[in-house]
Design an enzyme around this catalytic site. Structure first.
Site, mmCIF file in Angstrom:
data_model
loop_
_atom_site.group_PDB
_atom_site.id
_atom_site.type_symbol
_atom_site.label_atom_id
_atom_site.label_comp_id
_atom_site.label_asym_id
_atom_site.label_seq_id
_atom_site.Cartn_x
_atom_site.Cartn_y
_atom_site.Cartn_z
ATOM 1 N N ASP A 67 0.880 -1.155 0.000
ATOM 2 C CA ASP A 67 0.000 0.000 0.000
ATOM 3 C C ASP A 67 0.931 1.222 0.000
ATOM 4 O O ASP A 67 2.105 1.102 0.353
ATOM 5 C CB ASP A 67 -0.851 -0.046 1.278
ATOM 6 N N ASP A 77 -0.142 5.103 0.821
ATOM 7 C CA ASP A 77 -0.510 6.051 1.875
ATOM 8 C C ASP A 77 -0.451 5.447 3.268
ATOM 9 O O ASP A 77 -1.176 4.501 3.561
ATOM 10 C CB ASP A 77 -1.979 6.462 1.635
#
Length: 235
Positions: A13, A15
């Site tokens: 991922d 963020d």
């Protein structure tokens, strides 16, 4: 005869996992990551579009990873070239409902840019994506207490059972066709997946991928990018 070694795919991922939320990657970590990933199968897997991801991790990392899966895996880039794209578009009734949910929110601040149509994905935010970093953090704190995004997700999936909605990042909700979430990458990759994400718990937008991974796959729930950095140094 040697047994076939299953390849390991490192999936990240962006963020809150490689970068502070919506901010750029730390310079030292970025240098390390570029070097660390040079001899591995490395994938980015984010709800954001490619422009935002490049803003955050930089062009060099973005083009050097094996693939970058944008908009929850509804758009895929390989070495900077588009190789796959979903053609789902939100209906007028969905857009109307999202506008309504934003209008009736008790949250006072409206910073602008509340509904964003991405490829295969609709992203909505009550406070709005034009908010300042401080407004972003304030909304996140408020939402943790009031559970507004959870309520929005339930409301949308109740009316549109063919859709999925999940809290993305600190201020928004991601909406897309059922199953067209981060879990799509599992079907695409051969071998084991080691997934790193900060929202792997139920309701978070990393949950769908964390949920389908089974041993010998591994899920690393991280606190922040510093935590990811620490884990990678140990690998």
């Amino acid at each position: 005869e040697t047994a076939m070694v299953r390849p390991i795919n490192y999936v990240f991922d962006v963020d809150g996992t490689l970068t502070p939320s919506r901010l750029s990657m730390d310079v030292g970590f970025s240098k390390f990551f570029l070097h660390w990933s040079s001899d591995k199968n490395v994938y980015l897997l984010t709800g954001s579009d490619h422009e935002k991801t490049i803003e955050q991790v930089g062009e060099e990392i973005w083009t050097n990873v094996t693939e970058s899966h944008q908009c929850g895996g509804n758009v895929i880039y390989k070495q900077g070239k588009l190789i796959k794209e979903s053609n789902w578009k939100p209906s007028k009734s969905l857009l109307d409902m999202c506008k309504h949910l934003i209008d009736i929110s008790n949250y006072e601040i409206r910073a602008g840019n509340h509904i964003e149509t991405r490829v295969g994905l609709l992203n909505i935010s009550v406070v709005g994506r034009n908010c300042t970093q401080k407004q972003r953090e304030d909304y996140y704190e408020w939402d943790m207490e009031h559970g507004e995004r959870e309520f929005i997700c339930r409301a949308i999936t109740k009316i549109f059972p063919e859709l999925e909605a999940s809290a993305g990042g600190q201020i928004s909700v991601d909406i897309h066709e059922f199953g067209k979430n981060k879990s799509q990458i599992r079907k695409r990759l051969e071998g084991d997946i080691y997934f790193f994400g900060d929202k792997t718990m139920k309701g978070g937008n990393d949950f769908p991928i964390a949920d389908v991974l089974k041993s010998p796959d591994k899920v690393f729930q991280v606190e922040n990018w510093e935590h990811t950095y620490k884990l990678l140094k140990e690998i």
